[in-house]
Design a protein around this motif. Sequence first.
Motif, mmCIF file in Angstrom:
data_model
loop_
_atom_site.group_PDB
_atom_site.id
_atom_site.type_symbol
_atom_site.label_atom_id
_atom_site.label_comp_id
_atom_site.label_asym_id
_atom_site.label_seq_id
_atom_site.Cartn_x
_atom_site.Cartn_y
_atom_site.Cartn_z
ATOM 1 N N LEU A 49 0.813 -1.219 0.000
ATOM 2 C CA LEU A 49 0.000 0.000 0.000
ATOM 3 C C LEU A 49 0.844 1.265 0.000
ATOM 4 O O LEU A 49 0.398 2.311 -0.484
ATOM 5 C CB LEU A 49 -0.927 0.004 1.224
ATOM 6 N N THR A 50 2.066 1.208 0.520
ATOM 7 C CA THR A 50 2.896 2.415 0.588
ATOM 8 C C THR A 50 3.346 2.899 -0.781
ATOM 9 O O THR A 50 3.713 4.059 -0.937
ATOM 10 C CB THR A 50 4.128 2.154 1.465
ATOM 11 N N GLU A 53 1.520 6.090 -2.800
ATOM 12 C CA GLU A 53 1.878 7.498 -2.627
ATOM 13 C C GLU A 53 2.909 7.956 -3.642
ATOM 14 O O GLU A 53 3.055 9.158 -3.874
ATOM 15 C CB GLU A 53 2.406 7.722 -1.210
ATOM 16 N N CYS A 68 -6.834 -3.650 0.369
ATOM 17 C CA CYS A 68 -6.510 -2.857 1.554
ATOM 18 C C CYS A 68 -6.448 -3.697 2.816
ATOM 19 O O CYS A 68 -6.163 -3.169 3.893
ATOM 20 C CB CYS A 68 -7.522 -1.734 1.731
ATOM 21 N N ASP A 71 -8.761 -2.434 5.691
ATOM 22 C CA ASP A 71 -8.564 -1.098 6.253
ATOM 23 C C ASP A 71 -9.377 -0.104 5.426
ATOM 24 O O ASP A 71 -8.860 0.579 4.538
ATOM 25 C CB ASP A 71 -7.073 -0.742 6.247
ATOM 26 N N TYR A 74 -8.289 3.547 5.236
ATOM 27 C CA TYR A 74 -7.237 3.882 4.271
ATOM 28 C C TYR A 74 -7.856 4.186 2.905
ATOM 29 O O TYR A 74 -7.453 5.145 2.219
ATOM 30 C CB TYR A 74 -6.247 2.726 4.171
ATOM 31 N N ARG A 77 -9.362 7.637 2.961
ATOM 32 C CA ARG A 77 -8.377 8.712 2.859
ATOM 33 C C ARG A 77 -7.850 8.845 1.428
ATOM 34 O O ARG A 77 -7.628 9.963 0.932
ATOM 35 C CB ARG A 77 -7.211 8.431 3.821
ATOM 36 N N VAL A 78 -7.655 7.717 0.760
ATOM 37 C CA VAL A 78 -7.175 7.774 -0.623
ATOM 38 C C VAL A 78 -8.207 8.439 -1.526
ATOM 39 O O VAL A 78 -7.864 9.281 -2.378
ATOM 40 C CB VAL A 78 -6.838 6.350 -1.115
ATOM 41 N N ARG A 175 -3.430 4.323 14.904
ATOM 42 C CA ARG A 175 -3.035 5.176 13.778
ATOM 43 C C ARG A 175 -2.031 6.238 14.200
ATOM 44 O O ARG A 175 -1.027 6.454 13.525
ATOM 45 C CB ARG A 175 -4.274 5.815 13.158
ATOM 46 N N GLN A 193 -1.570 -4.301 14.014
ATOM 47 C CA GLN A 193 -2.568 -3.808 13.072
ATOM 48 C C GLN A 193 -3.028 -4.918 12.126
ATOM 49 O O GLN A 193 -4.224 -5.054 11.834
ATOM 50 C CB GLN A 193 -1.989 -2.628 12.279
ATOM 51 N N ARG A 197 -6.849 -6.429 11.700
ATOM 52 C CA ARG A 197 -7.529 -6.490 10.399
ATOM 53 C C ARG A 197 -7.975 -7.906 10.072
ATOM 54 O O ARG A 197 -9.071 -8.135 9.544
ATOM 55 C CB ARG A 197 -6.598 -5.971 9.303
#
Length: 545
Positions: A49-50, A53, A68, A71, A74, A77-78, A175, A193, A197
């Motif tokens: 996922l990183t 960005e 995801c 999550d 996440y 937010r995207v 978070r 985390q 999940r």
Amino acid sequence: MVSNPTSGAIAVSEPIALLLLDPDPIFRLGLTTAWATESSVEIIATGDLTMGEQYWPQSRAFITLIDCGGDWGYVERVRRTYADRPLILLTPCPDPGQRQQLQTLGVAAYCPKGVSLATLLATINQVSQGQTRWPDPPLAPQTPASQFPNRPPRWLHTLRQSGLEQIEAELGELRSPLATAQGLDRWILQGRQRELRFARWCVHQLLPVQVVFTLTPPPDPPTAIRVGEPIAPAPEPYPLLAEFLTAIQGGLVNQSGQVLEIDILRGDRRAELLYLTVQTLKKWGDQAQFLQLDADAIRRQTPDILRDLCQQIRLEWVRRYPTGGEVNPQGLIDPLWAQTANLPPMPQAGDFLAHLIHTTPITIDQVSYRGESPEAQGRAALLRDHLILQLSNAVMAWLLNRYGEGEEIKYQLYESRYFSTRSLTRFRNELSWQFRHNTYLREPKAIFESRYLLFYQTAGVIKQVSIYGARGEELAQLTGFPWFVTLALETRDAIAPRLRNLIAWLGEGVVYLLTQVIGRGLGLIGRGIVQGLGNSLPRSSDRSK
């Protein structure tokens, strides 16, 4: 449900650009391999996922396939930050309310893992044309009025809701610490985390959301069951791997004449690492069957598959036994490691992996044997043993090089005789010298002699055997000292017979000289001396006078 075209359409005159974000590197590799020959799509990058960005701020148009891991925050937010980027969700989402919320956020399509590649490709084409695709949930079957529905108890639904609220609350608390944590603390928080999940996913899968109506099927007619008759077990999908686990239950002793990295482990930890390696191979086999990888694709991608397998094993191994030092979580999944890692030799690994999935024929001494034949099964077992042992050795080699002297690692994994720094250093030096000897002497010699050196286990004992294999390409690529070794072997082979003949001829000459010339000369000299002594002695007749 498919909506009308929107403003986010992507031109389809050229291949559709895709960004694949998934925490499972084996799934990423499998999907990339499956679509390697697909001209309508182009996977520009894959990662966890990183990586998103790095690509979402770019101006290039592409579609993101994302898992995801549950999550949903996440994803939200995207969508708020990069609203113009179409997303196709791969994460299973059985909750209708959650699916409706994601659809409201603007997620372009929902295509959970497990669907066919054709369905996924059709979804990508629709999204590229600016459409959204959210399959309608299956309709519940109609229950006749004469039958009563199976209604789950109210307390089970209440338990589900309270459990989800607790999980979401704990995820929210994680978070802010994750944003500032570094090193080992960050790695531990990320593990927590992932556990939350996974727990949330289990709740979604196992506990009901609402009343479920099912038809009660008529009872099956009773069948006669003989007392004491055994029940047939479910067939093992990978019998070759199951045989290996059965064979090592009594432990393994190294009698190969070579020092192995797994020799430093305690007996139970060695068995655990080998078991983990087998389980990772089984997981890869399931992924390969799901992605419908053929034998040729497996052979082409063998180096990448082996690196990903090794990476998966070491990630799980470090998760079970933390190093106790400053560990960079990104370093554990660094994609550069997959490109530069020096794995131990694993010859014909592609043939074994293809045989494991498709039972393909195996070539032995230039003769092809059917996959079900005893000859092919025997060779596959030999390749299996070598592959599993070498993958385990590669994991331990990485651990010894980076965190081998940590006290936590010593007490958790090593045999007690390797606790002292001196004994541990001696073991590592032995491995280092053996690596150089194999790299510069044994391996060039094996290449020149068209042989592969394989480790195998029999009756709980690790041994080494050599098999024939064409290695002309490897011989042509040798440079430096290994090439000089093969040149020296060739020179010796060319000169040795003539030199032996010359030495034999010289030996015969020396024997002739010593026996026929010098020996006879000495014999004549001795005879002359004897005769001279005989003439000089006075005769008995002269003495009487």
